[in-house]
Design a protein around this motif. Sequence first.
Motif, mmCIF file in Angstrom:
data_model
loop_
_atom_site.group_PDB
_atom_site.id
_atom_site.type_symbol
_atom_site.label_atom_id
_atom_site.label_comp_id
_atom_site.label_asym_id
_atom_site.label_seq_id
_atom_site.Cartn_x
_atom_site.Cartn_y
_atom_site.Cartn_z
ATOM 1 N N ASP A 265 -13.068 -4.791 -7.630
ATOM 2 C CA ASP A 265 -11.763 -4.294 -7.182
ATOM 3 C C ASP A 265 -11.085 -3.652 -8.389
ATOM 4 O O ASP A 265 -10.171 -4.226 -8.980
ATOM 5 N N ASP B 2 -2.538 -4.873 0.180
ATOM 6 C CA ASP B 2 -2.246 -5.254 -1.202
ATOM 7 C C ASP B 2 -1.020 -6.166 -1.219
ATOM 8 O O ASP B 2 0.086 -5.732 -0.895
ATOM 9 N N ARG C 10 -4.453 0.521 2.242
ATOM 10 C CA ARG C 10 -5.195 -0.588 1.653
ATOM 11 C C ARG C 10 -4.291 -1.814 1.553
ATOM 12 O O ARG C 10 -3.172 -1.741 1.053
ATOM 13 N N ASP D 234 0.845 -1.189 0.000
ATOM 14 C CA ASP D 234 0.000 0.000 0.000
ATOM 15 C C ASP D 234 0.884 1.244 0.000
ATOM 16 O O ASP D 234 2.109 1.172 0.146
ATOM 17 N N SER E 291 -7.260 5.022 2.263
ATOM 18 C CA SER E 291 -6.869 4.375 1.009
ATOM 19 C C SER E 291 -5.373 4.149 0.934
ATOM 20 O O SER E 291 -4.905 3.278 0.183
#
Length: 271
Positions: free
Chosen positions: A233, A190, A188, A106, A185
């Motif tokens: 997504d 990832d 997030r 992220d 955000s």
Amino acid sequence: MSGTPTEVPQVLDGLPQQRAWARGAIPGGARTKPVRAARPAAGLRGLCDPRGLRRLRALRPWRLLPGPTGTPFTFGYAALLAATSLVSRYADPAVVESLHQSSSTDVAHLLRAPLLVLPASALWIAGAVVSSYSLCFLLVLTALERRIGGLRTAGVFLFGHVLATLATEVPVGLAVLAGRLPGSSAHRLDYGISFGVAASLGALAGLLTPWLRWPLLAVFVGMLVQDLAAFADPMTSWGHLIAVGLGVVTWPVVRRWRQARLVAAAASETL
């Protein structure tokens, strides 16, 4: 009748088959047909041809999967992913969550430790071994490594993984700075191998024959477009499409690598 051999009319000399019979004439006028060597059937000739044997060996189904000698990079990487998948399955959930968070690419982690999280994020399979990308990983990277070698396959994988990650996370960071996205955000979660696998598939397509290359790309890209249209997504879906494009960009390079590998293999056989 006399005991001398029967004379064969001269007119028969004009017919090749009958000349062969005349040369095999025996006393008493009997004739023997020439014995012809039996020719092997076309299929048997193909099997006895060394090139035909090489084709048969190339079709061995177990070559679709990695091995420690033929595809050491893919084999070792698959073993590592199997180990991390077992950790995800059986370790304490709090420990697993902490490991995933520390490996996430992220925006926040990329700003703090990009050289750590970029490779670490490729140590986990999103969805564990039941993910469709697990099978894609085995088949695609095995096929690519058999064509261009282990180090070059690793390079293609990392090329797609790193650049597709940056291409999706950098816009998120800019949007957070501009106030277009909330601060959450930037944190997030990832991680996963899907970007590297998508780039490897795009690169592998350039080494296949056209009748296989274009259907493979059409099916894979079609699936990615469906995911993007579903909008479940979108950032990951865009990342997959970008990764495939990055793999396609490598076609001139991987084709040169493939040709160099073939030349080296041919030279080693002549020694």
